[in-house]
Motif scaffolding. Sequence first.
Motif, PDB file in Angstrom:
ATOM      1  N   SER A  12      18.277  49.687 -20.740  1.00 28.55           N
ATOM      2  CA  SER A  12      17.587  50.728 -20.627  1.00 28.55           C
ATOM      3  C   SER A  12      17.661  51.253 -19.170  1.00 28.55           C
ATOM      4  O   SER A  12      17.550  52.507 -19.220  1.00 28.55           O
ATOM      5  N   LEU A  13      17.920  50.508 -18.305  1.00 26.96           N
ATOM      6  CA  LEU A  13      18.113  51.062 -16.803  1.00 26.96           C
ATOM      7  C   LEU A  13      19.495  51.837 -16.594  1.00 26.96           C
ATOM      8  O   LEU A  13      19.610  52.966 -16.241  1.00 26.96           O
ATOM      9  N   ALA A  14      20.440  51.306 -17.624  1.00 26.11           N
ATOM     10  CA  ALA A  14      21.813  51.986 -17.732  1.00 26.11           C
ATOM     11  C   ALA A  14      21.637  53.285 -18.366  1.00 26.11           C
ATOM     12  O   ALA A  14      22.117  54.323 -18.130  1.00 26.11           O
ATOM     13  N   LYS A  15      20.879  53.180 -19.515  1.00 25.93           N
ATOM     14  CA  LYS A  15      20.867  54.457 -20.195  1.00 25.93           C
ATOM     15  C   LYS A  15      20.122  55.532 -19.451  1.00 25.93           C
ATOM     16  O   LYS A  15      20.367  56.557 -19.490  1.00 25.93           O
ATOM     17  N   LYS A  16      18.962  54.888 -18.795  1.00 25.02           N
ATOM     18  CA  LYS A  16      18.161  55.986 -17.794  1.00 25.02           C
ATOM     19  C   LYS A  16      19.086  56.506 -16.976  1.00 25.02           C
ATOM     20  O   LYS A  16      18.961  57.937 -16.784  1.00 25.02           O
ATOM     21  N   THR A  17      19.953  55.741 -16.265  1.00 20.46           N
ATOM     22  CA  THR A  17      20.898  56.206 -15.236  1.00 20.46           C
ATOM     23  C   THR A  17      21.818  57.251 -15.883  1.00 20.46           C
ATOM     24  O   THR A  17      22.106  58.333 -15.169  1.00 20.46           O
ATOM     25  N   VAL A  18      22.437  56.966 -17.065  1.00 20.04           N
ATOM     26  CA  VAL A  18      23.513  57.927 -17.630  1.00 20.04           C
ATOM     27  C   VAL A  18      22.699  59.190 -18.291  1.00 20.04           C
ATOM     28  O   VAL A  18      23.090  60.349 -17.956  1.00 20.04           O
ATOM     29  N   GLN A  23      25.862  66.662 -15.877  1.00 19.38           N
ATOM     30  CA  GLN A  23      27.020  66.845 -16.664  1.00 19.38           C
ATOM     31  C   GLN A  23      28.002  67.849 -15.988  1.00 19.38           C
ATOM     32  O   GLN A  23      28.049  68.667 -15.210  1.00 19.38           O
ATOM     33  N   ILE A  24      29.557  67.422 -15.945  1.00 24.63           N
ATOM     34  CA  ILE A  24      30.521  68.197 -15.695  1.00 24.63           C
ATOM     35  C   ILE A  24      31.681  68.171 -16.617  1.00 24.63           C
ATOM     36  O   ILE A  24      31.695  67.616 -17.483  1.00 24.63           O
ATOM     37  N   GLN A  25      32.714  69.034 -16.036  1.00 26.93           N
ATOM     38  CA  GLN A  25      33.931  69.117 -16.761  1.00 26.93           C
ATOM     39  C   GLN A  25      34.837  68.251 -16.488  1.00 26.93           C
ATOM     40  O   GLN A  25      35.227  68.054 -15.252  1.00 26.93           O
ATOM     41  N   ALA A  26      35.565  67.580 -17.256  1.00 25.57           N
ATOM     42  CA  ALA A  26      36.640  66.561 -16.889  1.00 25.57           C
ATOM     43  C   ALA A  26      37.857  67.057 -18.138  1.00 25.57           C
ATOM     44  O   ALA A  26      38.057  66.726 -19.018  1.00 25.57           O
ATOM     45  N   GLY A  27      38.443  68.371 -17.564  1.00 25.85           N
ATOM     46  CA  GLY A  27      39.485  68.845 -18.303  1.00 25.85           C
ATOM     47  C   GLY A  27      38.769  69.632 -19.670  1.00 25.85           C
ATOM     48  O   GLY A  27      38.078  70.326 -19.513  1.00 25.85           O
ATOM     49  N   THR A  28      39.249  68.970 -20.878  1.00 21.41           N
ATOM     50  CA  THR A  28      38.506  69.752 -21.996  1.00 21.41           C
ATOM     51  C   THR A  28      37.376  68.794 -22.501  1.00 21.41           C
ATOM     52  O   THR A  28      36.692  69.226 -23.516  1.00 21.41           O
ATOM     53  N   LYS A  29      36.947  67.888 -21.616  1.00 15.97           N
ATOM     54  CA  LYS A  29      35.874  67.076 -22.237  1.00 15.97           C
ATOM     55  C   LYS A  29      34.695  67.074 -21.159  1.00 15.97           C
ATOM     56  O   LYS A  29      34.693  67.530 -20.041  1.00 15.97           O
ATOM     57  N   THR A  30      33.431  66.776 -21.606  1.00 10.77           N
ATOM     58  CA  THR A  30      32.363  66.984 -20.863  1.00 10.77           C
ATOM     59  C   THR A  30      31.992  65.578 -20.553  1.00 10.77           C
ATOM     60  O   THR A  30      31.750  64.811 -21.345  1.00 10.77           O
ATOM     61  N   ALA A  31      31.954  65.522 -19.098  1.00 13.55           N
ATOM     62  CA  ALA A  31      31.972  64.120 -18.691  1.00 13.55           C
ATOM     63  C   ALA A  31      30.279  63.891 -17.952  1.00 13.55           C
ATOM     64  O   ALA A  31      29.643  64.998 -17.655  1.00 13.55           O
ATOM     65  N   LYS A  32      30.071  62.799 -17.367  1.00 12.81           N
ATOM     66  CA  LYS A  32      28.634  62.593 -16.796  1.00 12.81           C
ATOM     67  C   LYS A  32      29.219  62.177 -15.217  1.00 12.81           C
ATOM     68  O   LYS A  32      29.932  61.433 -14.890  1.00 12.81           O
ATOM     69  N   LEU A  33      28.581  62.738 -14.205  1.00  8.12           N
ATOM     70  CA  LEU A  33      28.787  62.392 -12.613  1.00  8.12           C
ATOM     71  C   LEU A  33      27.291  61.905 -12.211  1.00  8.12           C
ATOM     72  O   LEU A  33      26.198  62.304 -12.509  1.00  8.12           O
ATOM     73  N   ASP A  34      27.532  60.495 -11.700  1.00 10.34           N
ATOM     74  CA  ASP A  34      26.361  60.333 -11.103  1.00 10.34           C
ATOM     75  C   ASP A  34      26.684  59.668  -9.794  1.00 10.34           C
ATOM     76  O   ASP A  34      28.308  59.364  -9.125  1.00 10.34           O
ATOM     77  N   LEU A  48      30.715  57.898  -6.146  1.00  9.99           N
ATOM     78  CA  LEU A  48      30.776  58.922  -6.928  1.00  9.99           C
ATOM     79  C   LEU A  48      31.590  58.361  -8.249  1.00  9.99           C
ATOM     80  O   LEU A  48      32.505  58.032  -8.202  1.00  9.99           O
ATOM     81  N   VAL A  49      30.633  58.266  -9.304  1.00  3.55           N
ATOM     82  CA  VAL A  49      31.191  58.272 -10.490  1.00  3.55           C
ATOM     83  C   VAL A  49      31.317  58.913 -11.625  1.00  3.55           C
ATOM     84  O   VAL A  49      30.236  59.552 -11.979  1.00  3.55           O
ATOM     85  N   LEU A  65      34.877  57.192  -6.741  1.00  7.74           N
ATOM     86  CA  LEU A  65      35.413  57.700  -5.368  1.00  7.74           C
ATOM     87  C   LEU A  65      34.436  56.790  -4.554  1.00  7.74           C
ATOM     88  O   LEU A  65      33.241  56.915  -4.661  1.00  7.74           O
ATOM     89  N   ASN A  66      34.845  55.881  -3.691  1.00 12.19           N
ATOM     90  CA  ASN A  66      34.056  55.057  -2.640  1.00 12.19           C
ATOM     91  C   ASN A  66      34.463  55.631  -1.397  1.00 12.19           C
ATOM     92  O   ASN A  66      35.375  55.942  -0.932  1.00 12.19           O
ATOM     93  N   CYS A  67      33.048  56.021  -0.864  1.00 11.71           N
ATOM     94  CA  CYS A  67      33.197  56.450   0.714  1.00 11.71           C
ATOM     95  C   CYS A  67      31.950  56.160   1.151  1.00 11.71           C
ATOM     96  O   CYS A  67      30.971  55.842   0.720  1.00 11.71           O
TER      97      CYS A  67
END
Length: 89
Positions: A12-18, A23-34, A48-49, A65-67
Amino acid sequence: GLLRSDPTTVESLAKKTVDEAEQIQAGTKTAKLDSIRASDQPDARSLLVVAVPMENDGMSMFVKLNCELRMIEEVKSTFLSFVNSLRWE
């Protein structure tokens, strides 16, 4: 903390986070940024995932991306441009 013996809590925590991810674009796909960070300190390790859904098998590809937290805003637009340039063939 999380109880390892209760997978529904983790799920449930993972689902809540997602669900709360941007929402962002990754080429032709809709992706999720967190973003995930160890703390709110400027030198805290941060990720940044982007989760990119693959074809209808329920799998996702993750681009990370790890920073340091202080760098997140500075590198975010370059990172998102990179993710959007990816081609899924």
